[in-house]
Design a protein around this motif. Structure first.
Motif, PDB file in Angstrom:
ATOM      1  N   PRO A 285      -1.302   4.694 -14.297  1.00  0.00           N
ATOM      2  CA  PRO A 285      -2.522   3.888 -14.388  1.00  0.00           C
ATOM      3  C   PRO A 285      -2.247   2.397 -14.138  1.00  0.00           C
ATOM      4  O   PRO A 285      -1.182   1.905 -14.487  1.00  0.00           O
ATOM      5  N   LEU A 286      -3.228   1.722 -13.552  1.00  0.00           N
ATOM      6  CA  LEU A 286      -3.119   0.261 -13.418  1.00  0.00           C
ATOM      7  C   LEU A 286      -3.097  -0.333 -14.819  1.00  0.00           C
ATOM      8  O   LEU A 286      -3.794   0.137 -15.714  1.00  0.00           O
ATOM      9  N   SER A 287      -2.285  -1.362 -15.010  1.00  0.00           N
ATOM     10  CA  SER A 287      -2.109  -1.964 -16.327  1.00  0.00           C
ATOM     11  C   SER A 287      -3.360  -2.720 -16.767  1.00  0.00           C
ATOM     12  O   SER A 287      -3.935  -3.492 -15.996  1.00  0.00           O
ATOM     13  N   SER A 288      -3.758  -2.517 -18.011  1.00  0.00           N
ATOM     14  CA  SER A 288      -4.935  -3.229 -18.535  1.00  0.00           C
ATOM     15  C   SER A 288      -4.649  -4.726 -18.649  1.00  0.00           C
ATOM     16  O   SER A 288      -5.563  -5.542 -18.688  1.00  0.00           O
ATOM     17  N   ALA A 289      -3.363  -5.105 -18.675  1.00  0.00           N
ATOM     18  CA  ALA A 289      -2.995  -6.520 -18.806  1.00  0.00           C
ATOM     19  C   ALA A 289      -3.470  -7.357 -17.619  1.00  0.00           C
ATOM     20  O   ALA A 289      -3.616  -8.566 -17.722  1.00  0.00           O
TER      21      ALA A 289
ATOM     22  N   HIS B 179     -10.149   4.708  -8.941  1.00  0.00           N
ATOM     23  CA  HIS B 179      -9.748   5.456 -10.140  1.00  0.00           C
ATOM     24  C   HIS B 179      -8.701   4.719 -10.972  1.00  0.00           C
ATOM     25  O   HIS B 179      -8.108   5.296 -11.884  1.00  0.00           O
ATOM     26  N   GLY B 180      -8.427   3.457 -10.622  1.00  0.00           N
ATOM     27  CA  GLY B 180      -7.539   2.629 -11.428  1.00  0.00           C
ATOM     28  C   GLY B 180      -6.120   3.145 -11.536  1.00  0.00           C
ATOM     29  O   GLY B 180      -5.532   3.148 -12.615  1.00  0.00           O
ATOM     30  N   GLN B 181      -5.553   3.573 -10.404  1.00  0.00           N
ATOM     31  CA  GLN B 181      -4.180   4.090 -10.457  1.00  0.00           C
ATOM     32  C   GLN B 181      -3.424   3.816  -9.154  1.00  0.00           C
ATOM     33  O   GLN B 181      -4.019   3.642  -8.099  1.00  0.00           O
ATOM     34  N   VAL B 182      -2.103   3.778  -9.288  1.00  0.00           N
ATOM     35  CA  VAL B 182      -1.212   3.627  -8.133  1.00  0.00           C
ATOM     36  C   VAL B 182      -0.236   4.795  -8.180  1.00  0.00           C
ATOM     37  O   VAL B 182       0.281   5.145  -9.245  1.00  0.00           O
ATOM     38  N   GLY B 183       0.001   5.411  -7.023  1.00  0.00           N
ATOM     39  CA  GLY B 183       0.874   6.586  -6.988  1.00  0.00           C
ATOM     40  C   GLY B 183       2.053   6.403  -6.048  1.00  0.00           C
ATOM     41  O   GLY B 183       2.023   5.565  -5.144  1.00  0.00           O
ATOM     42  N   PHE B 184       3.084   7.205  -6.288  1.00  0.00           N
ATOM     43  CA  PHE B 184       4.314   7.122  -5.494  1.00  0.00           C
ATOM     44  C   PHE B 184       4.780   8.513  -5.080  1.00  0.00           C
ATOM     45  O   PHE B 184       4.666   9.468  -5.853  1.00  0.00           O
ATOM     46  N   ALA B 185       5.311   8.608  -3.863  1.00  0.00           N
ATOM     47  CA  ALA B 185       5.973   9.831  -3.418  1.00  0.00           C
ATOM     48  C   ALA B 185       7.110   9.428  -2.499  1.00  0.00           C
ATOM     49  O   ALA B 185       7.059   8.368  -1.864  1.00  0.00           O
ATOM     50  N   ALA B 186       8.141  10.259  -2.438  1.00  0.00           N
ATOM     51  CA  ALA B 186       9.276   9.964  -1.544  1.00  0.00           C
ATOM     52  C   ALA B 186       8.914  10.329  -0.105  1.00  0.00           C
ATOM     53  O   ALA B 186       7.996  11.107   0.141  1.00  0.00           O
TER      54      ALA B 186
ATOM     55  N   VAL C 222      11.217  -4.690  -0.653  1.00  0.00           N
ATOM     56  CA  VAL C 222      12.503  -4.053  -0.318  1.00  0.00           C
ATOM     57  C   VAL C 222      12.675  -2.773  -1.151  1.00  0.00           C
ATOM     58  O   VAL C 222      13.091  -1.727  -0.655  1.00  0.00           O
ATOM     59  N   GLN C 223      12.285  -2.854  -2.435  1.00  0.00           N
ATOM     60  CA  GLN C 223      12.421  -1.696  -3.326  1.00  0.00           C
ATOM     61  C   GLN C 223      11.392  -0.598  -3.031  1.00  0.00           C
ATOM     62  O   GLN C 223      11.514   0.509  -3.532  1.00  0.00           O
ATOM     63  N   GLN C 224      10.383  -0.918  -2.226  1.00  0.00           N
ATOM     64  CA  GLN C 224       9.374   0.087  -1.880  1.00  0.00           C
ATOM     65  C   GLN C 224       9.692   0.825  -0.579  1.00  0.00           C
ATOM     66  O   GLN C 224       8.938   1.732  -0.186  1.00  0.00           O
ATOM     67  N   HIS C 225      10.802   0.459   0.080  1.00  0.00           N
ATOM     68  CA  HIS C 225      11.184   1.096   1.352  1.00  0.00           C
ATOM     69  C   HIS C 225      11.027   2.612   1.315  1.00  0.00           C
ATOM     70  O   HIS C 225      11.521   3.269   0.397  1.00  0.00           O
ATOM     71  N   THR C 226      10.403   3.149   2.338  1.00  0.00           N
ATOM     72  CA  THR C 226      10.235   4.593   2.617  1.00  0.00           C
ATOM     73  C   THR C 226       9.389   5.356   1.593  1.00  0.00           C
ATOM     74  O   THR C 226       9.146   6.547   1.764  1.00  0.00           O
ATOM     75  N   LEU C 227       8.916   4.676   0.540  1.00  0.00           N
ATOM     76  CA  LEU C 227       8.040   5.363  -0.421  1.00  0.00           C
ATOM     77  C   LEU C 227       6.625   5.423   0.135  1.00  0.00           C
ATOM     78  O   LEU C 227       6.175   4.499   0.814  1.00  0.00           O
ATOM     79  N   GLU C 228       5.907   6.493  -0.162  1.00  0.00           N
ATOM     80  CA  GLU C 228       4.469   6.508   0.058  1.00  0.00           C
ATOM     81  C   GLU C 228       3.873   5.874  -1.196  1.00  0.00           C
ATOM     82  O   GLU C 228       4.088   6.374  -2.305  1.00  0.00           O
ATOM     83  N   VAL C 229       3.192   4.738  -1.036  1.00  0.00           N
ATOM     84  CA  VAL C 229       2.586   4.051  -2.175  1.00  0.00           C
ATOM     85  C   VAL C 229       1.075   4.130  -1.995  1.00  0.00           C
ATOM     86  O   VAL C 229       0.541   3.669  -0.982  1.00  0.00           O
ATOM     87  N   VAL C 230       0.405   4.752  -2.956  1.00  0.00           N
ATOM     88  CA  VAL C 230      -1.032   5.010  -2.841  1.00  0.00           C
ATOM     89  C   VAL C 230      -1.790   4.162  -3.859  1.00  0.00           C
ATOM     90  O   VAL C 230      -1.515   4.237  -5.057  1.00  0.00           O
ATOM     91  N   TYR C 231      -2.705   3.336  -3.370  1.00  0.00           N
ATOM     92  CA  TYR C 231      -3.536   2.501  -4.249  1.00  0.00           C
ATOM     93  C   TYR C 231      -4.909   3.155  -4.337  1.00  0.00           C
ATOM     94  O   TYR C 231      -5.678   3.115  -3.376  1.00  0.00           O
ATOM     95  N   ASP C 232      -5.172   3.786  -5.458  1.00  0.00           N
ATOM     96  CA  ASP C 232      -6.464   4.432  -5.673  1.00  0.00           C
ATOM     97  C   ASP C 232      -7.239   3.527  -6.623  1.00  0.00           C
ATOM     98  O   ASP C 232      -7.273   3.753  -7.833  1.00  0.00           O
ATOM     99  N   VAL C 233      -7.810   2.457  -6.062  1.00  0.00           N
ATOM    100  CA  VAL C 233      -8.396   1.387  -6.872  1.00  0.00           C
ATOM    101  C   VAL C 233      -9.626   1.890  -7.627  1.00  0.00           C
ATOM    102  O   VAL C 233      -9.859   1.528  -8.775  1.00  0.00           O
TER     103      VAL C 233
END
Length: 364
Positions: free
Chosen positions: A202-206, A353-360, A340-351
């Motif tokens: 989940p996206l951080s409430s902060a 639904h308030g979440q961010v997802g990761f897959a290799a 740099v640390q996100q290299h080759t990851l699938e990063v999904v921003y599902d705004v």
């Protein structure tokens, strides 16, 4: 797997135009001209350098956009509500030019900036994805580390970001994969299209109400061992994920513990001098094969993200390859999950639904 209704743009490493960020090519104006823009999840305003460059334009790869040559370009007036909405997106009160045009100003974390006219113009992502009256900046005074890109594509969480301006079509959903080198290509995709293996946090409430995508980081492991760092070390300052920051920044204590564990596992390699913010460097020039300890991040919801091997070390030259993380100077400074640390990851921003997802393996 890509679903219909999604728009996919090839994403390339900015080294092609001399930048450490990532670039997509979009069309601006009528007739459209193509421009390489850095895509940035840490800011909202989309802008490109514009003639006549009243203040200053840095060197870019393509010819600079000329609004006079576009049939669809319109300046935004400074009396409009759209103009006053700029303050929440840029942190600066907009100005008013002598011709009553709205003037934006935006500064980034590295002191780069852009100032110019706020305008409506046609933005073309693909032949089927055309957005008339898209709000963007026509940059007249632009300086900093944009290095060859024509400007920026803002993917933050403010109403003027591309995510919100295209919400009716893409439902505030986008994803990307950042390639690990200039010889491979990634993607920036808007709309649906989801890998089955994506794990969401989940996206951080902060960071509610801010433009940033905040994540609740809970821990780090090195070489398969979870580091002894209290979760409060991460939760006190908070962490954002940012495609427009190159090197990951960690709270000072977390970085010290990470660096110490990493150095112990790397003790057989000769060390090399530090470079800028990178203080843990090695000389691999005499080694044919190198074994690098695995590093993983943990996020709220039990999500474990393995950093790709290309995202652990940053090569300056063979005799100087550095741990690609840095410590913040103050424990209250926000942590940043950099590109740099996100290299080759699938990063999904599902705004929505308030979440961010990761897959290799997102770039394959």
């Amino acid at each position: 797997m890509k679903e219909k209704g999604a728009a996919t743009l090839p994403a390339i490493h900015g080294s092609v135009v001399g930048s450490g960020n990532y670039i997509v090519t979009v069309g601006i104006g009528t007739p459209k001209r193509k421009f390489s823009l850095i895509f940035d999840t840490g800011s909202d305003l989309t802008w490109t350098q514009c003639k006549p460059c009243v203040g200053f334009c840095y060197q870019q790869k393509e010819k600079i956009f000329d609004p006079k040559r576009s049939k669809s370009y319109r300046n935004v007036s400074c009396s409009s509500t759209v103009c006053s909405s700029l303050e929440s997106a840029t942190g600066n009160i907009p100005g008013c030019a002598s011709n009553k045009t709205c003037v934006y100003g935006i500064q980034y974390g590295d002191s780069s900036f852009s100032v110019g006219f706020f305008a409506k113009e046609t933005l073309t992502l693909t032949s089927k994805d055309v957005f008339p009256k898209f709000l963007l900046g026509c940059g007249q005074n632009n300086r900093g580390l944009f290095r060859g890109a024509a400007g920026l594509l803002g993917l933050g969480r403010n109403k003027i970001s591309l995510v919100y301006q295209t919400a009716s079509k893409y439902k505030k959903r986008f994803s990307y994969c950042l390639p690990s080198s200039s010889s491979s290509t990634g993607h920036l995709t808007f709309g649906p299209g989801i890998k089955k293996s994506v794990k969401f946090t989940p996206l951080s409430s902060a960071f509610q109400g801010s433009s940033f995508y905040g994540l609740d980081m809970t821990g780090i492991s090195v070489g398969g061992e979870k580091l002894p760092i209290a979760t409060t070390v991460f939760s006190t300052p908070g962490t954002i994920i940012d495609s427009g920051t190159v090197i990951t920044r960690l709270p000072p204590h977390a970085y010290t513990v990470l660096k110490t564990a990493f150095r112990q596992l790397m003790s057989k390699y000769p060390t090399a001098p530090a470079v800028s913010i990178l203080d843990t460097c090695y000389d691999f020039s005499e080694h044919e094969t190198i074994t690098i300890p695995k590093i993983s991040f943990f996020f709220n919801g039990g999500v474990e993200v393995d950093v790709d091997v290309t995202g652990i070390m940053f090569p300056i030259r063979a005799s100087q390859v550095c741990l690609a993380f840095a410590g913040n100077s103050d424990p209250s400074d926000v942590g940043i999950f950099g590109n740099v640390q996100q290299h080759t990851l699938e990063v999904v921003y599902d705004v929505a639904h308030g979440q961010v997802g990761f897959a290799a393996g997102g770039c394959s």
